[in-house]
Design a protein around this motif. Structure first.
Motif, mmCIF file in Angstrom:
data_model
loop_
_atom_site.group_PDB
_atom_site.id
_atom_site.type_symbol
_atom_site.label_atom_id
_atom_site.label_comp_id
_atom_site.label_asym_id
_atom_site.label_seq_id
_atom_site.Cartn_x
_atom_site.Cartn_y
_atom_site.Cartn_z
ATOM 1 N N ASP A 107 10.944 21.031 -0.790
ATOM 2 C CA ASP A 107 10.536 20.280 0.410
ATOM 3 C C ASP A 107 11.054 18.844 0.375
ATOM 4 O OD1 ASP A 107 9.236 22.549 1.235
ATOM 5 O OD2 ASP A 107 7.242 21.899 0.519
ATOM 6 N N LEU A 108 10.978 18.226 -0.798
ATOM 7 C CA LEU A 108 11.448 16.845 -0.918
ATOM 8 C C LEU A 108 12.961 16.754 -0.712
ATOM 9 C CD1 LEU A 108 11.019 13.872 -1.600
ATOM 10 C CD2 LEU A 108 11.185 14.503 -4.039
ATOM 11 N N GLU A 109 13.691 17.717 -1.280
ATOM 12 C CA GLU A 109 15.139 17.671 -1.101
ATOM 13 C C GLU A 109 15.515 17.885 0.365
ATOM 14 O OE1 GLU A 109 19.184 19.498 -3.128
ATOM 15 O OE2 GLU A 109 17.218 20.328 -3.645
ATOM 16 N N ALA A 110 14.773 18.759 1.037
ATOM 17 C CA ALA A 110 15.044 18.939 2.477
ATOM 18 C C ALA A 110 14.781 17.652 3.247
ATOM 19 C CB ALA A 110 14.186 20.084 3.014
ATOM 20 N N ASP A 111 13.714 16.932 2.914
ATOM 21 C CA ASP A 111 13.430 15.660 3.584
ATOM 22 C C ASP A 111 14.509 14.627 3.281
ATOM 23 O OD1 ASP A 111 11.137 16.817 4.571
ATOM 24 O OD2 ASP A 111 9.822 15.952 3.013
ATOM 25 N N LEU A 112 14.967 14.592 2.026
ATOM 26 C CA LEU A 112 16.028 13.648 1.674
ATOM 27 C C LEU A 112 17.339 13.988 2.393
ATOM 28 C CD1 LEU A 112 15.401 13.309 -2.181
ATOM 29 C CD2 LEU A 112 14.908 11.604 -0.412
ATOM 30 N N LYS A 113 17.589 15.274 2.529
ATOM 31 C CA LYS A 113 18.818 15.681 3.225
ATOM 32 C C LYS A 113 18.751 15.319 4.715
ATOM 33 C CE LYS A 113 21.981 19.592 3.393
ATOM 34 N NZ LYS A 113 22.200 21.013 2.990
ATOM 35 N N ARG A 114 17.577 15.421 5.323
ATOM 36 C CA ARG A 114 17.430 15.023 6.735
ATOM 37 C C ARG A 114 17.572 13.520 6.898
ATOM 38 N NH1 ARG A 114 13.365 19.088 6.816
ATOM 39 N NH2 ARG A 114 11.784 17.494 6.376
ATOM 40 N N LEU A 115 17.071 12.781 5.907
ATOM 41 C CA LEU A 115 17.177 11.323 6.021
ATOM 42 C C LEU A 115 18.630 10.843 5.912
ATOM 43 C CD1 LEU A 115 14.108 10.014 3.983
ATOM 44 C CD2 LEU A 115 14.457 9.953 6.477
ATOM 45 N N GLU A 116 19.472 11.670 5.251
ATOM 46 C CA GLU A 116 20.875 11.277 5.172
ATOM 47 C C GLU A 116 21.530 11.253 6.569
ATOM 48 O OE1 GLU A 116 22.718 13.967 2.478
ATOM 49 O OE2 GLU A 116 21.923 12.991 0.662
ATOM 50 N N GLN A 117 20.991 12.071 7.466
ATOM 51 C CA GLN A 117 21.542 12.123 8.828
ATOM 52 C C GLN A 117 20.797 11.194 9.795
ATOM 53 O OE1 GLN A 117 24.273 13.884 9.108
ATOM 54 N NE2 GLN A 117 24.042 14.763 7.010
ATOM 55 N N GLU A 118 19.875 10.411 9.293
ATOM 56 C CA GLU A 118 19.098 9.501 10.153
ATOM 57 C C GLU A 118 19.975 8.311 10.586
ATOM 58 O OE1 GLU A 118 16.280 8.002 12.438
ATOM 59 O OE2 GLU A 118 16.005 9.892 11.323
ATOM 60 N N PRO A 119 20.131 8.137 11.910
ATOM 61 C CA PRO A 119 20.971 7.018 12.351
ATOM 62 C C PRO A 119 20.248 5.675 12.344
ATOM 63 C CG PRO A 119 20.280 8.310 14.237
ATOM 64 C CD PRO A 119 19.751 9.018 13.025
ATOM 65 N N ASP A 120 18.907 5.711 12.400
ATOM 66 C CA ASP A 120 18.155 4.461 12.439
ATOM 67 C C ASP A 120 18.002 3.934 11.005
ATOM 68 O OD1 ASP A 120 16.548 2.341 13.003
ATOM 69 O OD2 ASP A 120 14.955 3.508 13.959
ATOM 70 N N ARG A 121 18.673 2.867 10.709
ATOM 71 C CA ARG A 121 18.620 2.316 9.360
ATOM 72 C C ARG A 121 17.257 1.684 9.044
ATOM 73 N NH1 ARG A 121 22.424 5.012 6.844
ATOM 74 N NH2 ARG A 121 24.393 4.982 8.047
ATOM 75 N N ALA A 122 16.600 1.162 10.072
ATOM 76 C CA ALA A 122 15.269 0.578 9.845
ATOM 77 C C ALA A 122 14.269 1.646 9.431
ATOM 78 C CB ALA A 122 14.802 -0.142 11.109
ATOM 79 N N ARG A 123 14.285 2.757 10.143
ATOM 80 C CA ARG A 123 13.379 3.857 9.759
ATOM 81 C C ARG A 123 13.729 4.381 8.379
ATOM 82 N NH1 ARG A 123 9.806 7.495 11.634
ATOM 83 N NH2 ARG A 123 9.985 9.672 10.893
ATOM 84 N N LEU A 124 14.992 4.468 8.078
ATOM 85 C CA LEU A 124 15.413 4.933 6.744
ATOM 86 C C LEU A 124 14.910 3.988 5.659
ATOM 87 C CD1 LEU A 124 17.043 6.864 4.998
ATOM 88 C CD2 LEU A 124 19.074 5.476 5.479
ATOM 89 N N ALA A 125 14.995 2.712 5.897
ATOM 90 C CA ALA A 125 14.509 1.744 4.908
ATOM 91 C C ALA A 125 12.994 1.805 4.780
ATOM 92 C CB ALA A 125 14.953 0.331 5.311
ATOM 93 N N ALA A 126 12.273 2.143 5.871
ATOM 94 C CA ALA A 126 10.810 2.231 5.800
ATOM 95 C C ALA A 126 10.348 3.481 5.053
ATOM 96 C CB ALA A 126 10.228 2.209 7.210
#
Length: 264
Positions: A107-126
């Motif tokens: 589950d954690l790896e799936a979440d990390l893989k989705r965050l790699e495609q996150e375009p919002d850098r602010a949300r990624l940093a949060a």
């Protein structure tokens, strides 16, 4: 007719056995291919993550690093458990715990893989601190389980080696049993009892050479008034060596005095 049916039955059985063997071989080959493809895919993906970790600093590089640490920890723990489980039956509960931990890791790896495609850098940093904490908790649990399994295996190996060393020392002592001092009986040469001594036969007893017969005691004694017969000298006994009255003192017993001449 019966022979034909027997031959047909044997032919059908042979065909079925051939088909079954072919199916098993195909399935085994397919599993091998799938395993090889999976390993190749994992290798390619990890290589891509290492390249991203080095090429993209910041949040993207940290996400790649978290995925690499999670994958490495879970893979090492799974290999350690699979290697030790056949020799240790008590690791069944540990395998169950690892399976539950593997579900959280997926589950954690799936979440990390989705965050790699996150375009919002602010949300990624949060969201990155939370992902970091979850990764550390899972990797710490996996590492603790792996270290415990390794220590248990090493402990069993040391105990087995100690027991083996004691058994080898006992066997070595048994093989060297001839070095122990054993009480020996006094040794006598076999010729010592058979060889006559220097005094043997020098002084035969008065009864030497006399062999009493079975009826020695049954012979009637001499009558009243008759002198007893003198004892017969034995063959091995020496005669009387004292000079006789008709011998001169300096003469030996075997030297006879010369016959006296006629004085008439």
């Amino acid at each position: 007719m019966e022979a034909i049916w027997i031959l047909l039955t044997l032919f059908v059985l042979i065909m079925l056995a051939g088909v079954y063997g072919a199916v098993r071989a195909v399935r085994a080959a397919k599993r091998g291919i799938d395993r090889t493809v999976h390993q190749a895919r994992v290798t390619v993906e990890e290589t891509r993550l290492r390249a991203r970790q080095l090429a993209q600093p910041g949040a993207a590089g940290e996400l790649a690093q978290l995925r690499l640490s999670l994958r490495g920890s879970m893979r090492a723990t799974g290999q350690a458990l699979q290697a030790a489980a056949p020799q240790d039956r008590s690791l069944s509960e540990s395998l169950g715990l690892f399976q539950r931990l593997s579900a959280h890791a997926r589950d954690l790896e799936a979440d990390l893989k989705r965050l790699e495609q996150e375009p919002d850098r602010a949300r990624l940093a949060a969201l990155l601190p939370e992902m970091r904490e979850r990764t550390q908790r899972i990797t710490h649990s996996a590492d603790s389980l792996r270290w415990a399994v390794q220590e248990r295996t090493q402990r069993f190996a040391h105990d087995d080696l100690d027991s083996l060393g004691r058994e080898i020392e006992m066997e070595a002592g048994a093989l060297r049993h001839w070095t122990a001092a054993e009480p020996d009986e006094p040794w006598t040469a076999p010729e010592a009892s058979a060889r006559p001594g220097p005094d043997a036969g020098a002084r035969p007893g008065p009864e030497a050479g006399a062999r009493p017969g079975p009826g020695a005691g049954a012979r009637p004694g001499p009558g009243a008034g008759q002198a007893p017969e003198p004892p017969r000298p034995s063959l091995g006994a020496r005669g009387n060596t004292e000079p006789q009255p008709w011998q001169k003192p300096w003469q030996k017993p075997w030297q006879k005095s010369p016959r006296p001449e006629n004085t008439a």
